[in-house]
Design a protein around this motif. Structure first.
Motif, PDB file in Angstrom:
ATOM      1  N   TRP A 269       0.831  -1.197   0.000  1.00 50.00           N
ATOM      2  CA  TRP A 269       0.000   0.000   0.000  1.00 50.00           C
ATOM      3  C   TRP A 269       0.872   1.255   0.000  1.00 50.00           C
ATOM      4  O   TRP A 269       2.057   1.218   0.330  1.00 50.00           O
ATOM      5  CB  TRP A 269      -0.899   0.028   1.248  1.00 50.00           C
ATOM      6  N   THR A 270       0.270   2.362  -0.329  1.00 50.98           N
ATOM      7  CA  THR A 270       0.936   3.650  -0.175  1.00 50.98           C
ATOM      8  C   THR A 270       1.058   3.976   1.314  1.00 50.98           C
ATOM      9  O   THR A 270       0.349   3.381   2.143  1.00 50.98           O
ATOM     10  CB  THR A 270       0.128   4.755  -0.862  1.00 50.98           C
ATOM     11  N   PRO A 271       1.913   4.919   1.692  1.00 55.76           N
ATOM     12  CA  PRO A 271       1.975   5.314   3.107  1.00 55.76           C
ATOM     13  C   PRO A 271       0.628   5.777   3.655  1.00 55.76           C
ATOM     14  O   PRO A 271       0.285   5.477   4.802  1.00 55.76           O
ATOM     15  CB  PRO A 271       2.991   6.462   3.095  1.00 55.76           C
ATOM     16  N   GLU A 272      -0.145   6.457   2.826  1.00 50.75           N
ATOM     17  CA  GLU A 272      -1.465   6.905   3.271  1.00 50.75           C
ATOM     18  C   GLU A 272      -2.395   5.709   3.506  1.00 50.75           C
ATOM     19  O   GLU A 272      -3.144   5.671   4.486  1.00 50.75           O
ATOM     20  CB  GLU A 272      -2.077   7.840   2.232  1.00 50.75           C
ATOM     21  N   GLY A 273      -2.321   4.739   2.614  1.00 46.65           N
ATOM     22  CA  GLY A 273      -3.148   3.549   2.769  1.00 46.65           C
ATOM     23  C   GLY A 273      -2.786   2.756   4.004  1.00 46.65           C
ATOM     24  O   GLY A 273      -3.672   2.256   4.725  1.00 46.65           O
ATOM     25  N   ARG A 274      -1.482   2.650   4.276  1.00 41.68           N
ATOM     26  CA  ARG A 274      -1.029   1.935   5.480  1.00 41.68           C
ATOM     27  C   ARG A 274      -1.533   2.627   6.736  1.00 41.68           C
ATOM     28  O   ARG A 274      -1.947   1.965   7.706  1.00 41.68           O
ATOM     29  CB  ARG A 274       0.495   1.855   5.494  1.00 41.68           C
TER      30      ARG A 274
END
Length: 386
Positions: A269-274
């Motif tokens: 995932w992207t950092p935002e998704g994580r």
């Protein structure tokens, strides 16, 4: 005659249909005609055919032989293999022609379903709606991986075509309209509008809902409800006590505390998704469900519970607190193996066998359970409604 991948797919469908009807001569003739559609053409298209071959070999090299039931319908006889013509690899074509599907000769919507079980089913359902609304044939691309280590036919009795190997670059080379929603991959764009106009085949790689006017929720849900689980999963469902007053889905695994697991690794995932996953998994701790269940027990006459969870610790906590009021599908495995995924699919159906559910926010599993339910399932989500 110019190279025509569309004609190849049409003849491949005809070959499959003829074989299933017992006409091996017609099957062989159609297959060879499809080969010729790819093999012939003028010199201007030689490089295009070579590019298709190179990308096919790149994506399917080392994949191993397909299982006998997937290649049984390949016609025998002289002539080059599909890969040698500059078209799709023999392994891919074998997987498609071997699927027990009714041939249509239509253009296709290929849905390369990604991540876990709920994510895959949600993306497939959206693609099925697009296919139906645009008179294309749905082809499921279902590759077993760390997120979902099973075959589609481990879970469902399904009559449509299923391909076991992704081929997104080959699809581009063949002129398909390609959409990649997996935002951590180069060139991907999550939620990109999908243009399903015209007659081009579509190749969509996604773990998410699809952004297309042809992706209609009611149509998607009808597709999901028509899916037929295999007998082993139906037996699992039948083994659990029903009816129950409330179903509960507790999704705690995930986020920073579980990043060592391959299906929870940061690169997925992207950092935002994580950050979102970590936040919502914290909101789905079983203690938050206890408070809401106790309120419902006091005020809404809730007594019998069905619980689906992703760890034995969660089940133990529910059993300690509610005793024999709790029904659950007993197991000794909590991973993404084919065996566990059968339990997971049974859980999805069982969650929908009540009229009220407490689900986990940011979980496609809770979402699919709601949509698969034959009832109008009143749903509350952790961190949002309680």
């Amino acid at each position: 005659m110019a190279t025509d991948p569309t004609e190849f797919w049409k003849q491949l469908s005809r070959a499959r249909a003829a074989f299933l009807q017992g006409d091996t001569d017609a099957s062989r003739a159609a297959f060879q005609q499809g080969q010729r559609a790819l093999a012939t053409g003028d010199a201007m298209l030689d490089r295009q055919r070579q590019l298709v071959l190179e990308r096919s070999q790149q994506h399917f090299a080392g994949s191993g032989e397909a299982s006998p039931d997937r290649t049984a319908c390949l016609p025998a006889g002289p002539g080059p293999t599909v890969g040698e013509t500059g078209g799709l690899s023999g392994n891919l074509a074998g997987n498609l022609i071997g699927a027990p599907s009714v041939a249509t000769g239509k253009q296709q919507v290929f849905i390369d379903a990604q991540h876990g079980l709920g994510n895959r089913l949600r993306a497939i359902a959206a693609a099925a709606s697009i296919a139906g609304k645009t008179d294309r044939e749905l082809v499921i691309v279902w590759h077993p991986d760390a997120h979902c280590d099973c075959r589609f036919d481990d879970l469902f009795q399904y009559d449509g075509p299923v391909v076991s190997e992704p081929f997104i670059d080959t699809a581009r080379a063949l002129g398909y309209r390609v959409y990649n929603y997996m935002e951590v991959e180069e060139g991907a764009e999550k939620d990109a509008p999908i243009d399903a106009s015209g007659t081009a085949s579509l190749y969509i790689r996604s773990a998410y809902p699809l952004n297309a006017p042809e992706a209609v929720t009611a149509v998607e849900d009808r597709f999901l409800r028509r899916l037929d689980p295999v007998a082993e999963i139906r037996d699992m469902i039948a083994s659990v006590r029903t009816p129950n007053d409330l179903s509960v889905h507790v999704r705690m695994q995930g986020g920073l505390a579980h990043e060592a697991l391959p299906y929870e690794a940061p690169e997925n995932w992207t950092p935002e998704g994580r950050a979102q996953i970590d936040y919502w998994r914290g909101k789905s701790h079983y203690s938050n469900f206890f408070r809401r269940i106790d309120q419902l027990t006091d005020g809404a006459g809730i007594d019998r519970l069905f619980v689906a969870a992703d760890s034995q610790a969660t089940y133990d906590a529910f059993l300690d607190r509610y005793g024999d009021r709790v029904a659950w599908l007993r197991r000794d495995v909590y991973d993404r193996s084919a065996r566990q995924l059968k339990y997971a699919l049974a859980d999805i159906y069982l969650l929908g066998h009540t009229r009220r559910m407490l689900g986990s926010s940011w979980s496609s599993f809770s979402d699919i359970a709601r949509r698969l339910s034959p009832n109008k399932l009143a749903t509350e989500l952790s961190g949002k409604d309680f």
